[in-house]
Design an enzyme around this catalytic site. Structure first.
Site, mmCIF file in Angstrom:
data_model
loop_
_atom_site.group_PDB
_atom_site.id
_atom_site.type_symbol
_atom_site.label_atom_id
_atom_site.label_comp_id
_atom_site.label_asym_id
_atom_site.label_seq_id
_atom_site.Cartn_x
_atom_site.Cartn_y
_atom_site.Cartn_z
ATOM 1 N N HIS A 1 47.783 44.056 34.952
ATOM 2 C CA HIS A 1 47.401 45.446 35.246
ATOM 3 C C HIS A 1 47.577 45.807 36.715
ATOM 4 O O HIS A 1 47.331 45.018 37.622
ATOM 5 C CB HIS A 1 45.998 45.758 34.734
ATOM 6 C CG HIS A 1 44.848 45.106 35.441
ATOM 7 N ND1 HIS A 1 44.246 45.650 36.561
ATOM 8 C CD2 HIS A 1 44.136 43.985 35.170
ATOM 9 C CE1 HIS A 1 43.233 44.903 36.933
ATOM 10 N NE2 HIS A 1 43.140 43.873 36.117
ATOM 11 N N ASP B 1 43.032 41.543 42.415
ATOM 12 C CA ASP B 1 42.633 41.805 41.033
ATOM 13 C C ASP B 1 43.031 43.248 40.714
ATOM 14 O O ASP B 1 42.315 44.183 41.047
ATOM 15 C CB ASP B 1 41.123 41.611 40.880
ATOM 16 C CG ASP B 1 40.614 41.902 39.483
ATOM 17 O OD1 ASP B 1 41.422 42.023 38.548
ATOM 18 O OD2 ASP B 1 39.388 42.030 39.332
ATOM 19 N N GLU C 1 42.937 48.974 33.320
ATOM 20 C CA GLU C 1 42.232 47.787 32.816
ATOM 21 C C GLU C 1 40.789 47.762 33.273
ATOM 22 O O GLU C 1 39.896 47.335 32.537
ATOM 23 C CB GLU C 1 42.953 46.518 33.282
ATOM 24 C CG GLU C 1 42.437 45.227 32.650
ATOM 25 C CD GLU C 1 41.273 44.581 33.390
ATOM 26 O OE1 GLU C 1 40.662 43.647 32.853
ATOM 27 O OE2 GLU C 1 40.956 45.027 34.533
ATOM 28 N N GLU C 2 40.543 48.222 34.493
ATOM 29 C CA GLU C 2 39.238 48.033 35.100
ATOM 30 C C GLU C 2 38.113 48.807 34.407
ATOM 31 O O GLU C 2 36.941 48.544 34.670
ATOM 32 C CB GLU C 2 39.282 48.416 36.589
ATOM 33 C CG GLU C 2 40.086 47.462 37.456
ATOM 34 C CD GLU C 2 39.460 46.085 37.580
ATOM 35 O OE1 GLU C 2 38.314 45.918 37.146
ATOM 36 O OE2 GLU C 2 40.117 45.185 38.114
ATOM 37 N N ASP D 1 45.728 37.644 34.670
ATOM 38 C CA ASP D 1 44.661 38.237 35.471
ATOM 39 C C ASP D 1 44.181 37.200 36.484
ATOM 40 O O ASP D 1 44.871 36.206 36.723
ATOM 41 C CB ASP D 1 43.518 38.714 34.556
ATOM 42 C CG ASP D 1 42.857 39.983 35.074
ATOM 43 O OD1 ASP D 1 42.402 39.981 36.237
ATOM 44 O OD2 ASP D 1 42.766 40.970 34.318
#
Length: 353
Positions: A68, A178, A210-211, A233
Site C-alpha cells: 500500500h 509503513d 490500507e490504513e 507490509d
C-alpha cells in the site's frame, strides 16, 4: 555508499518516501510508482487510487503482489481563533510523536507548512505535565490569520509530517516506511522477474487506503480476480525496547523476510515460500497471526470466492512515527523471496489446502 545501500534501488525508494500521500490522497506517490513501472511493465490505474504494473501473458490468471502507498496523516477539522487549525487523525496516531513536528498541508492552491503546537512546559501546571498529550489538545500553526487560514486551508485539507528520508548508519529512516516500502518491494520484485519467459501474469499493485481498512486492496482484488496473492507490509522489529518476542516472534534487523503463519493465510504458499527461501538461501523468519493479519491480505483473501495469499513483512522500528527505521538487507530479502516464489510455481499451481 555502503554495501547495504547498494542492495536496493535507493533513488526510487527515496522518491516514493518524499511524497506526501495520506490515505485517500495517494496521487503523488502513485505517480512516482507509475513512472518507475512504465519503464518495464504494462501500467494502469483505477478510480479508487490503486496503480497496477504487470508482466507475463495478458490472458493468463493473475498473481497479485500488493503493497500500500498510503501513509497515516492528518485532516483539518476546524480553523479557530488566530488561524490555529484543529485536526483529526487519518490512521493510528500516537499524539506524543506529533508534538513539535512540522506538517505539510496539501492545500488546494499549494502546499503549506505548519508546526504542531502545544502549551510550553513553562505554562503547564504540575498535573498537566503528568498527562499524555491528546490530539484534541494540539493544533497546527501555519503563521496565518484566521481569515487567511480559512481562505487557503478549507476543512478537509489533508496533511502529513514533513520529514525527509535519510540513512542512519546502514538503516533507512523516514516517515511513511509503513508502507511505502511495501509498494517499493512489490514493484522491485516484478522488475526482478522481467526479461524471463513468465508462466504467469504477475501484477504488482500500489494499493490505496490500507490504513483505514484495506479498501484499495478490496477494490483491486475484485478487479484482478487473482488465483494467488502476496501482501507486503511491515512488522515490528523485536530488538527494540518493549517489543515482545513472545508475541511478535524473533524478528531482528538483518533476519530477512518475515512470513505470517495463521489460519487466514495460505499454508500452501507459506510452504512454497519457505522452500524457495531455503533453496536460494534467502533469510526469513516466522510470526504467528492467530486471527487477522491487519494487512491488505485480509481483504484480498476474502475477495469474490477467496484468494489464497501470504503476507511478507519487513522488520520496522518506531512504526507510525515521523522516523520509522528499516534495514536494507531485509528489504532486499523480501524482494528476492517474492521473485523466487513466483519463479518456482508450476504453470497451473494448485493452492488447495
Amino acid at each position: 555508499m555502503s554495501s547495504q545501500q547498494q542492495h536496493i534501488n535507493r533513488e526510487f525508494l527515496f522518491a516514493l518516501l518524499r511524497e506526501a500521500a495520506p490515505r485517500g490522497f495517494e496521487r503523488r506517490a502513485a505517480d512516482v510508482w507509475k513512472r518507475e513501472a512504465s519503464g518495464f511493465a504494462r501500467v494502469s490505474e483505477d478510480h479508487y487510487g490503486n496503480v497496477y504494473a504487470e508482466l507475463g501473458p495478458e490472458d493468463a490468471p493473475a498473481i497479485a503482489l500488493l503493497g500500500h502507498l498510503d501513509e497515516i496523516g492528518l485532516i483539518v477539522s476546524h480553523v479557530g481563533d488566530e488561524g490555529f487549525l484543529s485536526v483529526l487523525g487519518i490512521g493510528g496516531w500516537d499524539p506524543q510523536v506529533l508534538v513539535g513536528q512540522r506538517v505539510r498541508l496539501l492545500a488546494p492552491d499549494g502546499d503549506i507548512i505548519g508546526v504542531v503546537g502545544k502549551k510550553a512546559i513553562h505554562v503547564l501546571d504540575p498535573e498537566e505535565r503528568k498527562q499524555a498529550s491528546r490530539l484534541e489538545d494540539l493544533w497546527i500553526d501555519v503563521g496565518l490569520s484566521q481569515e487567511e487560514a480559512r481562505a487557503r486551508i478549507p476543512v478537509g485539507t489533508p496533511g502529513v509530517i514533513e520529514q525527509e528520508p535519510l540513512w542512519v548508519g546502514d538503516k533507512i529512516v523516514s516517515r511513511a516506511l509503513d508502507n511505502r516500502v511495501g509498494a517499493f518491494i512489490v514493484l522491485e520484485a516484478l522488475r526482478a522477474l522481467g526479461g524471463e519467459d513468465l508462466k504467469h501474469r504477475v501484477v504488482a499493485v500500489g494499493t490505496s487506503q490500507e490504513e483505514i481498512g484495506s479498501y484499495g486492496a478490496q477494490v483491486g482484488s475484485h478487479r484482478l480476480r487473482p488465483v494467488a496473492g502476496v501482501a507486503v507490509d511491515v512488522t515490528h522489529e523485536t530488538r527494540q525496547p518493549g517489543v515482545s518476542e513472545k508475541k511478535y516472534g524473533v524478528v531482528p534487523f538483518g533476519s530477512g523476510a518475515n512470513l505470517a503463519v495463521g489460519p487466514l493465510t495460505s499454508p500452501v504458499i507459506l510452504r512454497q515460500m519457505i522452500a524457495a527461501a531455503q533453496e536460494k538461501e534467502i533469510p526469513y523468519t516466522l510470526s504467528a497471526n492467530p486471527r487477522l493479519t491487519y494487512t491488505d491480505a485480509d481483504t484480498m483473501i476474502l475477495s469474490r470466492s477467496g484468494v489464497p495469499a501470504a503476507v511478507v513483512s519487513v522488520p520496522n522500528r518506531y512504526m507510525h512515527s515521523p522516523n520509522e527505521m528499516v534495514d536494507a538487507r531485509d528489504v532486499r530479502a523480501c524482494i528476492d523471496l517474492i521473485a523466487a516464489w513466483v519463479r518456482s510455481l508450476d504453470a497451473e499451481p494448485d493452492f488447495t489446502r
